[in-house]
Design an enzyme around this catalytic site. Structure first.
Site, PDB file in Angstrom:
ATOM      1  N   ASP A  60       0.821  -1.216   0.000  1.00 24.04           N
ATOM      2  CA  ASP A  60       0.000   0.000   0.000  1.00 24.04           C
ATOM      3  C   ASP A  60       0.851   1.261   0.000  1.00 24.04           C
ATOM      4  O   ASP A  60       0.477   2.276  -0.595  1.00 24.04           O
ATOM      5  CB  ASP A  60      -0.926  -0.010   1.221  1.00 24.04           C
ATOM      6  CG  ASP A  60      -2.111  -0.943   1.044  1.00 24.04           C
ATOM      7  OD1 ASP A  60      -2.289  -1.479  -0.076  1.00 24.04           O
ATOM      8  OD2 ASP A  60      -2.867  -1.143   2.015  1.00 24.04           O
ATOM      9  N   GLY A  61       2.006   1.227   0.669  1.00 28.27           N
ATOM     10  CA  GLY A  61       2.867   2.402   0.700  1.00 28.27           C
ATOM     11  C   GLY A  61       3.364   2.784  -0.686  1.00 28.27           C
ATOM     12  O   GLY A  61       3.397   3.970  -1.048  1.00 28.27           O
ATOM     13  N   GLN A 233       4.743  10.105   3.970  1.00 28.04           N
ATOM     14  CA  GLN A 233       5.844   9.929   3.017  1.00 28.04           C
ATOM     15  C   GLN A 233       6.571  11.225   2.674  1.00 28.04           C
ATOM     16  O   GLN A 233       7.652  11.197   2.093  1.00 28.04           O
ATOM     17  CB  GLN A 233       5.335   9.256   1.742  1.00 28.04           C
ATOM     18  CG  GLN A 233       4.801   7.848   2.006  1.00 28.04           C
ATOM     19  CD  GLN A 233       4.311   7.166   0.749  1.00 28.04           C
ATOM     20  OE1 GLN A 233       3.974   7.808  -0.241  1.00 28.04           O
ATOM     21  NE2 GLN A 233       4.260   5.835   0.780  1.00 28.04           N
TER      22      GLN A 233
END
Length: 278
Positions: A60-61, A233
């Site tokens: 998912d990241g 992020q």
């Protein structure tokens, strides 16, 4: 990872589909040199302007980082999971070719996911702007002191707060940091946002859900060390007197799921809920 990329790229080339690879794949030598000669290598930021469909291999990241690049272009996205079950990367690696083959003929479930656009103003001047698919998080930094701020929604005062910060999450992000902080789970296509306090000094502060048409403004009145994080992020340093303005981004992200996708099944598996008894 390299094996999966090679399998998928070769399959697509056999279908006479033009294949573009991210620079990271080439730089990390995840595919063979002879395959690179048949593909075009692009920066991640360029994919949206060249591709009709983007397939992300990872977790998912990885998908979050790609989604923010694709958002301005309305390019659909498929997530192939290379590790544990993901909320967004729904295609299993061992079923990749069969599922993608079906998707190319229209066998998929499309879903629109909203994104957030955050604008940082300092002394009336914009000094930063970013997108987020999961959440925008205002949080204290390394010094560890609480921050003080007030929240306005559509120019109406909501509350002032002294806490470790505030999470503004989309339905996609409602099962991430916001959930860990005590926020509600929002069904993915719900047109809403949730505001979740992080360890508020006042125990009466609770998460709230608002329409995604709202404009959320956060005025920082005290911050020795604070940051605004975007999907965990990237970040911008925050100063006392800054103003964060958060709105739904004008474009949504189109995610393509396999035809057997079930949202609540994913919740049960990911959150370890009890299975159906009858």
């Amino acid at each position: 990872m390299g094996h999966s990329i090679t399998l998928l790229a070769n399959f697509l080339l056999q279908q006479n589909i033009h294949v573009y690879l991210d620079h990271a794949c080439a730089n990390e030598q995840l595919v063979a040199a002879d395959l690179l000669t048949q593909c075009r290598v692009l920066d991640k930021d360029e994919m949206g302007s060249h591709c009709d469909l983007v397939v992300v291999l990872g977790g998912d990241g990885t998908l979050l980082s790609v989604a923010r690049c694709l958002a301005p272009y309305r390019v659909p996205l498929i997530g192939v999971n290379q590790g544990h079950l993901g909320f967004l990367t729904q295609v299993a690696a061992d079923e990749m070719l069969n599922v993608v083959s079906g998707m190319l003929t229209g066998k998929y479930l499309p879903e629109e996911r909203i994104l957030l656009e955050c604008q940082l103003e300092r002394e009336g001047v914009e000094v930063g702007r970013a997108l987020a698919l999961n959440d925008v998080v205002l949080s204290r930094g390394g010094i560890g002191q609480m921050i003080e701020f007030q929240v306005m929604i559509n120019e109406e005062f909501v509350y002032s707060q002294r806490s470790d910060g505030l999470i503004v999450a989309t339905p996609t992000g409602s099962t991430a940091y916001a959930l860990a902080a005590g926020g509600p789970i929002l069904q993915p296509t719900l047109r809403a946002l949730t505001l979740v306090p992080i360890c508020p000094q006042s125990m009466t502060n609770r998460p709230i859900a608002v329409s995604d048409s709202c404009e959320i403004a956060i005025f920082i009145s005290k911050a020795v060390d604070a940051r605004a994080h975007f999907d965990g992020q990237s970040y911008i340093d925050i100063r006392c007197g800054d103003k964060l303005i958060i709105r739904r981004y004008r474009h949504s992200l189109r995610v393509l799921h396999p035809t057997d996708y079930q949202y609540y099944k994913t919740l049960r598996q990911k959150l370890h809920w009890g299975e159906q008894l009858v």
